[in-house]
Design a protein around this motif. Structure first.
Motif, mmCIF file in Angstrom:
data_model
loop_
_atom_site.group_PDB
_atom_site.id
_atom_site.type_symbol
_atom_site.label_atom_id
_atom_site.label_comp_id
_atom_site.label_asym_id
_atom_site.label_seq_id
_atom_site.Cartn_x
_atom_site.Cartn_y
_atom_site.Cartn_z
ATOM 1 N N LYS A 1 30.039 15.325 -8.626
ATOM 2 C CA LYS A 1 30.589 14.009 -8.969
ATOM 3 C C LYS A 1 29.633 12.942 -8.446
ATOM 4 O O LYS A 1 28.822 13.218 -7.559
ATOM 5 N N ASP B 1 33.305 9.185 -7.259
ATOM 6 C CA ASP B 1 34.235 10.270 -7.525
ATOM 7 C C ASP B 1 34.464 10.516 -9.022
ATOM 8 O O ASP B 1 35.552 10.874 -9.432
ATOM 9 N N GLN C 1 37.526 22.842 -11.793
ATOM 10 C CA GLN C 1 38.008 22.329 -10.510
ATOM 11 C C GLN C 1 37.232 22.956 -9.348
ATOM 12 O O GLN C 1 36.773 22.268 -8.430
ATOM 13 N N LYS C 2 37.069 24.255 -9.415
ATOM 14 C CA LYS C 2 36.363 24.947 -8.330
ATOM 15 C C LYS C 2 34.889 24.539 -8.285
ATOM 16 O O LYS C 2 34.321 24.320 -7.205
ATOM 17 N N GLY D 1 30.692 19.015 -4.864
ATOM 18 C CA GLY D 1 30.833 17.800 -4.062
ATOM 19 C C GLY D 1 30.223 16.579 -4.732
ATOM 20 O O GLY D 1 30.075 16.512 -5.944
ATOM 21 N N TYR E 1 34.267 30.833 -12.222
ATOM 22 C CA TYR E 1 34.616 29.584 -11.548
ATOM 23 C C TYR E 1 34.989 28.535 -12.592
ATOM 24 O O TYR E 1 34.213 28.274 -13.522
ATOM 25 N N TYR F 1 26.698 24.514 -9.402
ATOM 26 C CA TYR F 1 27.994 23.837 -9.325
ATOM 27 C C TYR F 1 27.911 22.471 -10.004
ATOM 28 O O TYR F 1 26.833 21.879 -10.107
ATOM 29 N N GLU G 1 34.703 21.133 -6.719
ATOM 30 C CA GLU G 1 34.971 21.184 -5.270
ATOM 31 C C GLU G 1 33.739 21.687 -4.519
ATOM 32 O O GLU G 1 33.360 21.153 -3.484
#
Ligand code: SF4
Ligand code: SF4
Length: 166
Positions: A58, A62, A147-148, A154, A144, A55, A151
Protein backbone atom coordinates in the motif's frame (compact mmCIF):
# COMPACT_ATOMS: atom_id res chain seq x y z
CA UNK A 1 37.16 -62.58 -12.92
CA UNK A 2 37.16 -63.23 -9.19
CA UNK A 3 38.82 -60.56 -7.09
CA UNK A 4 40.55 -61.97 -4.08
CA UNK A 5 39.60 -60.33 -0.82
CA UNK A 6 42.59 -58.83 0.90
CA UNK A 7 43.02 -60.44 4.33
CA UNK A 8 42.85 -58.11 7.33
CA UNK A 9 46.09 -57.32 9.10
CA UNK A 10 46.56 -57.98 12.78
CA UNK A 11 45.81 -54.32 13.66
CA UNK A 12 42.74 -54.25 11.44
CA UNK A 13 41.41 -57.37 13.13
CA UNK A 14 41.80 -55.69 16.49
CA UNK A 15 39.37 -52.89 15.33
CA UNK A 16 40.61 -50.77 18.21
CA UNK A 17 42.84 -48.44 16.09
CA UNK A 18 39.83 -47.67 13.83
CA UNK A 19 37.68 -46.92 16.88
CA UNK A 20 40.36 -44.63 18.34
CA UNK A 21 40.81 -42.86 15.00
CA UNK A 22 37.04 -42.27 14.74
CA UNK A 23 36.97 -40.97 18.30
CA UNK A 24 39.81 -38.53 17.48
CA UNK A 25 37.72 -37.06 14.67
CA UNK A 26 34.74 -36.68 17.04
CA UNK A 27 36.86 -34.91 19.68
CA UNK A 28 38.43 -32.64 17.06
CA UNK A 29 34.99 -31.49 15.85
CA UNK A 30 33.70 -31.16 19.42
CA UNK A 31 36.11 -28.28 20.07
CA UNK A 32 35.68 -26.58 16.71
CA UNK A 33 33.55 -23.45 16.27
CA UNK A 34 29.87 -24.43 15.98
CA UNK A 35 28.45 -23.79 12.52
CA UNK A 36 25.01 -25.38 12.87
CA UNK A 37 22.22 -22.84 12.53
CA UNK A 38 19.35 -23.29 15.01
CA UNK A 39 16.65 -23.03 12.35
CA UNK A 40 13.90 -21.75 12.49
CA UNK A 41 14.82 -19.65 15.54
CA UNK A 42 17.87 -18.45 13.61
CA UNK A 43 17.62 -17.49 9.96
CA UNK A 44 19.96 -16.29 7.27
CA UNK A 45 20.35 -12.52 7.02
CA UNK A 46 19.74 -12.12 3.31
CA UNK A 47 21.48 -9.33 1.37
CA UNK A 48 19.79 -6.24 -0.05
CA UNK A 49 18.06 -6.99 -3.33
CA UNK A 50 17.36 -10.58 -2.35
CA UNK A 51 14.39 -12.00 -4.23
CA UNK A 52 12.02 -13.62 -1.77
CA UNK A 53 8.24 -13.96 -1.81
CA UNK A 54 6.24 -11.36 -3.76
CA UNK A 55 3.70 -9.31 -1.78
CA UNK A 56 1.37 -6.41 -2.58
CA UNK A 57 2.04 -3.05 -0.98
CA UNK A 58 0.00 0.00 0.00
CA UNK A 59 1.10 3.60 -0.31
CA UNK A 60 1.74 5.89 2.64
CA UNK A 61 -1.95 6.82 2.71
CA UNK A 62 -3.04 3.21 3.13
CA UNK A 63 -4.28 2.83 -0.45
CA UNK A 64 -3.84 -0.30 -2.51
CA UNK A 65 -1.45 0.62 -5.29
CA UNK A 66 -2.42 -2.19 -7.65
CA UNK A 67 -4.72 -1.02 -10.46
CA UNK A 68 -5.49 -4.52 -11.66
CA UNK A 69 -3.79 -4.10 -15.04
CA UNK A 70 -2.90 -7.80 -15.01
CA UNK A 71 0.53 -7.33 -16.53
CA UNK A 72 2.08 -9.36 -13.72
CA UNK A 73 -0.43 -12.15 -14.27
CA UNK A 74 0.42 -12.17 -17.97
CA UNK A 75 4.19 -12.19 -17.49
CA UNK A 76 4.41 -14.68 -14.59
CA UNK A 77 6.23 -17.74 -16.05
CA UNK A 78 4.61 -20.45 -13.86
CA UNK A 79 1.17 -18.74 -13.90
CA UNK A 80 1.26 -18.30 -10.13
CA UNK A 81 -0.79 -15.08 -10.14
CA UNK A 82 -4.58 -15.02 -10.48
CA UNK A 83 -6.33 -11.65 -10.54
CA UNK A 84 -10.06 -11.03 -10.48
CA UNK A 85 -10.61 -7.52 -11.86
CA UNK A 86 -11.96 -5.00 -11.33
CA UNK A 87 -12.97 -4.23 -7.80
CA UNK A 88 -14.30 -1.08 -6.23
CA UNK A 89 -11.67 1.47 -5.31
CA UNK A 90 -12.39 3.12 -1.95
CA UNK A 91 -12.12 6.91 -2.13
CA UNK A 92 -11.73 6.73 -5.90
CA UNK A 93 -13.06 10.27 -6.12
CA UNK A 94 -9.98 11.46 -4.27
CA UNK A 95 -7.55 10.20 -6.82
CA UNK A 96 -6.61 9.28 -10.30
CA UNK A 97 -7.39 5.57 -10.10
CA UNK A 98 -10.03 3.78 -12.11
CA UNK A 99 -9.92 0.28 -10.73
CA UNK A 100 -8.31 -2.12 -8.36
CA UNK A 101 -8.25 -5.89 -7.99
CA UNK A 102 -11.35 -7.53 -6.59
CA UNK A 103 -9.19 -10.49 -5.67
CA UNK A 104 -5.50 -11.12 -6.11
CA UNK A 105 -3.98 -14.51 -5.44
CA UNK A 106 -0.43 -15.76 -5.62
CA UNK A 107 0.18 -19.47 -5.43
CA UNK A 108 3.44 -19.63 -3.51
CA UNK A 109 3.86 -23.29 -4.43
CA UNK A 110 4.15 -22.23 -8.06
CA UNK A 111 6.08 -19.00 -7.60
CA UNK A 112 9.75 -19.29 -8.57
CA UNK A 113 10.67 -15.87 -7.07
CA UNK A 114 11.86 -14.66 -10.46
CA UNK A 115 10.87 -11.03 -9.87
CA UNK A 116 9.19 -10.52 -13.26
CA UNK A 117 6.00 -9.27 -11.58
CA UNK A 118 7.95 -6.58 -9.73
CA UNK A 119 9.83 -5.61 -12.87
CA UNK A 120 6.73 -5.29 -15.03
CA UNK A 121 4.41 -3.55 -12.55
CA UNK A 122 3.77 0.03 -13.74
CA UNK A 123 2.45 1.07 -10.31
CA UNK A 124 5.21 -0.32 -8.08
CA UNK A 125 2.48 -2.26 -6.34
CA UNK A 126 4.17 -5.63 -5.97
CA UNK A 127 7.56 -6.26 -4.44
CA UNK A 128 9.66 -9.28 -3.72
CA UNK A 129 10.40 -9.23 -0.01
CA UNK A 130 13.01 -11.16 1.93
CA UNK A 131 10.85 -14.09 3.03
CA UNK A 132 12.36 -17.31 1.77
CA UNK A 133 10.75 -19.71 4.19
CA UNK A 134 7.03 -20.11 3.56
CA UNK A 135 5.13 -22.85 5.33
CA UNK A 136 1.58 -24.17 5.32
CA UNK A 137 -0.19 -27.30 6.52
CA UNK A 138 -2.16 -27.69 3.29
CA UNK A 139 -1.84 -26.65 -0.35
CA UNK A 140 -4.64 -24.12 0.03
CA UNK A 141 -2.65 -22.41 2.82
CA UNK A 142 0.02 -21.62 0.25
CA UNK A 143 -2.34 -19.65 -1.97
CA UNK A 144 -2.08 -16.15 -0.54
CA UNK A 145 -5.11 -13.93 -1.11
CA UNK A 146 -5.21 -10.16 -1.50
CA UNK A 147 -5.69 -9.46 2.18
CA UNK A 148 -2.77 -11.64 3.21
CA UNK A 149 -0.52 -10.26 0.47
CA UNK A 150 -1.29 -6.70 1.56
CA UNK A 151 -0.72 -7.50 5.25
CA UNK A 152 2.66 -9.06 4.48
CA UNK A 153 3.65 -6.34 2.03
CA UNK A 154 2.84 -3.44 4.31
CA UNK A 155 3.38 0.17 3.34
CA UNK A 156 5.76 1.30 0.66
CA UNK A 157 6.45 4.99 0.38
CA UNK A 158 5.59 6.12 -3.10
CA UNK A 159 7.31 9.06 -4.67
CA UNK A 160 4.83 9.25 -7.56
CA UNK A 161 1.64 9.54 -5.46
CA UNK A 162 -0.76 9.17 -8.35
CA UNK A 163 -3.70 9.55 -5.99
CA UNK A 164 -2.93 13.20 -5.57
CA UNK A 165 -3.15 14.04 -9.29
CA UNK A 166 -6.26 14.32 -11.39
S1 SF4 B 1 8.10 -13.73 -8.66
FE1 SF4 B 1 7.92 -14.61 -10.75
S2 SF4 B 1 6.92 -16.58 -10.42
FE2 SF4 B 1 6.58 -15.40 -8.54
S3 SF4 B 1 4.61 -14.39 -8.85
FE3 SF4 B 1 6.20 -12.95 -9.56
S4 SF4 B 1 6.40 -13.35 -11.77
FE4 SF4 B 1 5.30 -15.11 -10.87
S1 SF4 C 1 0.47 -5.70 -9.21
FE1 SF4 C 1 1.11 -4.19 -10.74
S2 SF4 C 1 1.30 -5.34 -12.65
FE2 SF4 C 1 0.08 -6.60 -11.24
S3 SF4 C 1 -2.04 -6.08 -11.72
FE3 SF4 C 1 -1.39 -4.75 -10.03
S4 SF4 C 1 -0.68 -2.87 -11.04
FE4 SF4 C 1 -0.75 -4.46 -12.62
Amino acid sequence: MIVKRKPLTFWERLYLPAVIYGFKVTVRHFFKKKVTMQYPEEKWAVPAGYRGAPYLVKDQEDRVKCVSCQLCEFVCPPKAIKITPPGPVPNAALGNVEKGPKEFEINMLRCIFCGFCQEVCPEEAIFLMKDYSLVGLARKDMIYNKQKLLELGGTHNDTIQKWKHK
